[in-house]
Write a protein that holds these residues in place. Structure first.
Motif, PDB file in Angstrom:
ATOM      1  N   GLY A   1       0.712  -1.285   0.058  1.00 55.58           N
ATOM      2  CA  GLY A   1       0.069   0.026   0.001  1.00 55.58           C
ATOM      3  C   GLY A   1       0.880   1.198   0.113  1.00 55.58           C
ATOM      4  O   GLY A   1       0.475   2.434   0.246  1.00 55.58           O
ATOM      5  N   HIS A   2       2.072   1.363   0.280  1.00 54.83           N
ATOM      6  CA  HIS A   2       2.972   2.394   0.177  1.00 54.83           C
ATOM      7  C   HIS A   2       3.192   3.005  -1.371  1.00 54.83           C
ATOM      8  O   HIS A   2       3.523   4.125  -1.324  1.00 54.83           O
ATOM      9  N   CYS A   3       3.280   2.262  -2.447  1.00 53.00           N
ATOM     10  CA  CYS A   3       3.795   2.957  -3.646  1.00 53.00           C
ATOM     11  C   CYS A   3       2.569   3.769  -4.369  1.00 53.00           C
ATOM     12  O   CYS A   3       1.577   3.762  -3.864  1.00 53.00           O
TER      13      CYS A   3
ATOM     14  N   CYS B   1      -0.476   2.054  -5.478  1.00 50.84           N
ATOM     15  CA  CYS B   1      -1.439   1.690  -4.556  1.00 50.84           C
ATOM     16  C   CYS B   1      -1.961   2.959  -4.110  1.00 50.84           C
ATOM     17  O   CYS B   1      -3.410   2.731  -3.709  1.00 50.84           O
TER      18      CYS B   1
ATOM     19  N   ALA C   1       1.185  -2.246  -8.423  1.00 47.47           N
ATOM     20  CA  ALA C   1       2.016  -2.012  -7.316  1.00 47.47           C
ATOM     21  C   ALA C   1       3.430  -2.214  -7.638  1.00 47.47           C
ATOM     22  O   ALA C   1       3.700  -3.382  -8.238  1.00 47.47           O
ATOM     23  N   THR C   2       4.418  -1.573  -7.230  1.00 47.94           N
ATOM     24  CA  THR C   2       5.674  -2.056  -7.365  1.00 47.94           C
ATOM     25  C   THR C   2       6.384  -2.981  -6.402  1.00 47.94           C
ATOM     26  O   THR C   2       7.445  -3.181  -6.338  1.00 47.94           O
ATOM     27  N   ASP C   3       5.388  -3.302  -5.492  1.00 47.71           N
ATOM     28  CA  ASP C   3       5.950  -3.946  -4.149  1.00 47.71           C
ATOM     29  C   ASP C   3       4.794  -5.175  -4.026  1.00 47.71           C
ATOM     30  O   ASP C   3       4.195  -5.120  -2.898  1.00 47.71           O
TER      31      ASP C   3
HETATM   32 ZN   LIG Z   1       1.839  -0.568  -3.792  1.00 43.93          ZN
END
Ligand SMILES: [Zn+2]
Ligand SMILES: [Zn+2]
Ligand SMILES: [Zn+2]
Ligand SMILES: [Zn+2]
Ligand SMILES: [Zn+2]
Ligand SMILES: [Zn+2]
Ligand SMILES: [Zn+2]
Ligand SMILES: [Zn+2]
Ligand SMILES: [Zn+2]
Ligand SMILES: [Zn+2]
Lengths: 347, 347, 347, 347
Positions: D101-103, D106, D114-116
């Protein structure tokens, strides 16, 4: 820590001391996603004056005494146990809302409409202080080109102007017009964002020559002195039809009625400033097919976008620095129209 | 030809004879793109009552006596020398606006905002008559499934409802709500269009049980009796948040304030009905980030789209037929709430 | 009148004389909406070379001999009996398509997809001549700041670049990247339009240093020399992710595969140049969720928008003038990469 | 716990045992946002066959042995210390991607990019097992109307079909056409979603009469048997122009070329199925101005939307249940076209 604390409302804004500079307890990490930020700068905003007046009393439901300051940037001081990707010492700008990220609005990227948010400086302690309690989801790391005290006002003043101008830019085409009413702390960002995001001709409207001068520096193509004739001037500039977008950073007095009158049939009137009232017969709305759009700050991704503009020098913010203990001076200067650009308190 | 002619305004709508049924000169082809249509049916509209009241006097700038009737369909009777693709005898429905097609709005497909239009029945002679002068650009050929007298009210009542509901459908997602205020001649089309174009849950609001029954037949999922509690009922149905879209086909009295109150933060309030006034503090617009949208009829392509829905039976129009000489009876029945669906005059 | 006439295809482009400069009959008004324009300038386009090669033979279905020249501007010489709003002597630029305006695509403003159009210079006689037969719906009056010979290439080269860049600008946000592959006659307009319509960082890719120099003047922020490493260079510039928009003005050779490889997941690859082939496994399209967009000239309103940019100096077109009898020289210079900007034939 | 484990790739899919049913260690909570779900049902997907074939080997970069199963639903068994709003015992459906949820993707609501992220069943252990390790951000609580084993395939098969059909529904207008190629596990959801979200006429194309029967039940308006003439049949149905949207759930063999040929000029071809290749000359893309759109599952909010449709009965999923130890039988049945609707493994 030191903070400037609001103890009572002052509806007439006549008190010499709106806030009291004093020692208060430091904020503490409570949730695993909490973050404490050491304040580098806190923007002083017309909304703070409205808070002092008591206008937000019902909406924000805040208990006095509390600490104002909703436009914050600084350095990470301490992080909760569940915080990833952010480390102590990082220079950061704080999105004004603290959200959990669970609700559907957050999941759609529309965090301004989260069902589960806090708004430090509005409904919980803010950044007129040495330290601020916020959340990991609110933080954006600053690039090397930007320092906290210079960017703090972007979090609300800048972001609100950005969101409204971005909405307008999505439909403004070459050959069309955008009016910006009120070229103050928000409006001068609005002009720059419009100039960066679209090719509409920008018309700035203000009663002050200083503000119009600032508008010109910011990229406005036409300057209109606000007097009894501004609607006619806009109509004259736009072939008698009005502008496809009008962004009203005043939102009170006769600005609203005039703003709507300057809007072309089929066009959009964006409200950013407040204090006044929209009053328009439904038949006018029907026959003109105008749209009236409310605007509330902006999302986290929009603050990232605004920082990208600032990093590249496409948006510049005129600030005037005050020490935190000068909070009352800053608020009074703002109240009396003595601040060009944006006041920032530095602890 | 025979026509029902308006000779004077009646602000109180108390006269037994709003219009006079009499012999008038036939319309004549003047421009190369003119077309004369033999009327198959002319819709009787609340706007006609508002015209009689004099509400449109300034906006429309019409000289009395003249012939009302802006919802027309029939058969092509005669065409100008430059008309292509339309021939005498074709069954047609008439888009309410007559445009030249040259201005930029027309070129963008947005002919409702043409800078160069006539609006038969509003600002020039309309279809309460045996023949109507219109333009080639206004005509849509009817498929075999549709007859003029059955579709005439689609041109305004239907098209207006279609456009507003289509706008709403563009942002309504599954799990969201659409409120339709007022399930009369327009509203019952609005419900059907929403049901056809999106998967939002549709809540119909009306003070009349008959209207709510019609709403149910049209596809409404929830029925709310309009009384002092309708806002609370809507909030209860929507988890306390209100609806993402509210389409107000009433637009007067307390419908406007209630309609805005039913609209979710970040949602859209569409005005279709008129007679009342939007009044809302700018701070409410800011904090709620609502959007207020005016709606004016619809474009020619939108009428083509609506005919596609009607052709497939996805939209049905309840009509009640009157002979042209019964124009006053039809207008009075409408005024006194005695028409279910839509009245149509047949010459 | 004099004209440069194409008599036969030359697939290898080796003939010294592609067209023959000779006397031909003047065009004549046939329909009431016809207009004859005295040519001020006719752009020479890579498409003309492709026509000479025979690439368009099947698509355009044209019978030789005929007159090429699809990028035209000049002065109104004669108008049909039904033409309104345009008068003899008006300086005009010609939208490349001649449409009747009746079909649904036209009515939606999407005249490029008209079901009823002619394309002078492609499938009927064009502007490599003293006079051109076109239609009233194709003409845009020029402002005093613009002269026909300077703007002629905007009608296709400029308009095509404008439409593709405008599409990209609708989704490009600050902090995002746009790649322009090929900075020739179209590409250098594309760069300027992107710079005017959005705040994305613009990366120009070309094998020629001269072209990259032009890109820089036009507003590109990064210049990438096209060699075996351009994909890697783009990835390096974009944090390893590629660009949100790639506009390919080459469309042949390895440009297509490279263009797709430069496009970020979820991004858009716009094809403008042609001659090559898109080849990509469906699994690549799925996992990357890329979108591939074909682009064909632009609409009439888009040409109006482009003229607004040109009028304000936001877009400039580098042209090189040739006399009409030098048509072969101009075509050969273009073929051999000797034209910086855009060649224009002047009768 | 018990699981069906993949030990080696089988490019020809000829082995009778693709996976081995055996005892494996239970998954364990590692991060504060981890959640363990007790599987109620795990969908069996054509992608699983492609994984067995080794097609995803490079893209997913997974190490064998591992557990397939990316379409999961069940009940919450255990939650990490930082999980809020979800409690043990809740019936849930699992969005297929696990994100932090950080990128920025998201934060914009676009979690598919998402990159993660992790993709259980694709690049980490999935749900062909009794328990699944996933993340709190992936879970949606089920309404009482829906049970895990009945909805599991919605997470990928349903969600992918939903996203593609939703994209198409955003531009499909009444009077326009949508073609669905391939009415299997995904396609039959696609037809239902189109019917719920827009009023386009839906044309189903399949080589199987059983599939076309299912299409009809799902709301298709026209059925086209896939043979050498399907393109001609579509053109005949659409006035010679093709469909505004074509959604290709096959994506291999001649489906791609035919799908593009069925797409109207200016229309959209959506790729969902894979295994084949897009091959089209750039000149075709230019002159047709078509758009080719890749589609990858859908976002978390889109799965919420799909659950709203399922809850209201607007979308139904035909499933066939197998016990977890019958995983090989289910995979073989799918491979040999013996599954109507969608296979689900139940531990
Ligand atoms: Zn993300
Ligand atoms: Zn503020
Ligand atoms: Zn939230
Ligand atoms: Zn003061
Ligand atoms: Zn009406
Ligand atoms: Zn017009
Ligand atoms: Zn009466
Ligand atoms: Zn060209
Ligand atoms: Zn057309
Ligand atoms: Zn799957």
């Amino acid at each position: 820590m030191k903070a400037a604390v609001l103890y009572e409302f002052d509806p007439s804004l006549t008190s010499p001391q709106y806030v009291r500079y004093e020692e208060v307890p430091d904020p503490r990490i409570e949730k695993t996603t909490d973050v404490i930020v050491r304040i580098g700068g806190a923007g002083v905003c017309r909304t703070d004056l409205h808070i002092v007046e008591g206008i937000w009393r019902d909406k924000a439901n805040v208990q006095l005494p509390y600490i104002m300051g909703h436009e914050n940037a600084g350095w990470v001081e301490e992080v909760g146990s569940g915080v990833e990707g952010i480390k102590v010492g990082d220079p950061v700008i704080c999105h004004p809302l603290v959200t959990s990220g669970h609700c559907l609005a957050c999941r759609r990227g529309d965090d301004m409409h989260a069902t589960d948010s806090k708004f430090p400086g509005i409904n919980t302690n803010g950044g007129y202080a040495e330290y601020l309690l916020t959340g990991a989801r609110s933080l954006i790391k600053l690039p090397a080109s930007l320092t906290p005290k210079d960017v703090a006002p972007y979090t609300d003043a800048g972001l609100t102007a950005y969101r409204a101008a971005k909405k307008a830019s999505r439909h403004l085409l070459p050959g069309e017009y955008a009016v910006v009413i009120g070229v103050g702390g928000l409006g001068h960002i609005g002009v720059q964002v419009l100039a960066a995001l679209c090719a509409a001709e920008i018309i700035a409207v203000d009663r002050s020559d200083m503000a119009l001068g600032l508008a010109k520096e910011c990229g406005a193509h036409h300057l209109v002195k606000s007097d009894r004739t501004e609607v006619d001037q806009i109509l004259a500039l736009t072939g008698g039809r009005g502008a496809e977008a009008v962004i009203d950073f005043v939102g009170e007095g006769d600005a609203v009625a005039k703003g709507l009158a300057m809007t072309r049939n089929g066009g959009f009137y964006y409200i950013v400033g407040y204090g006044g009232k929209v009053e328009i017969p439904t038949i006018e709305m029907i026959t003109s097919e105008k749209t009236i759009v409310g605007n509330l700050v902006g999302t986290y991704p929009e603050l990232v976008e605004l920082m990208a503009l600032a990093d590249r020098g496409l948006v510049k913010l005129a600030t005037r620095e005050y020490r935190l203990e000068q909070a009352n001076e800053a608020l009074h200067d703002l109240h009396h129209g003595k601040v060009k650009g944006r006041a920032v308190l530095i602890p």
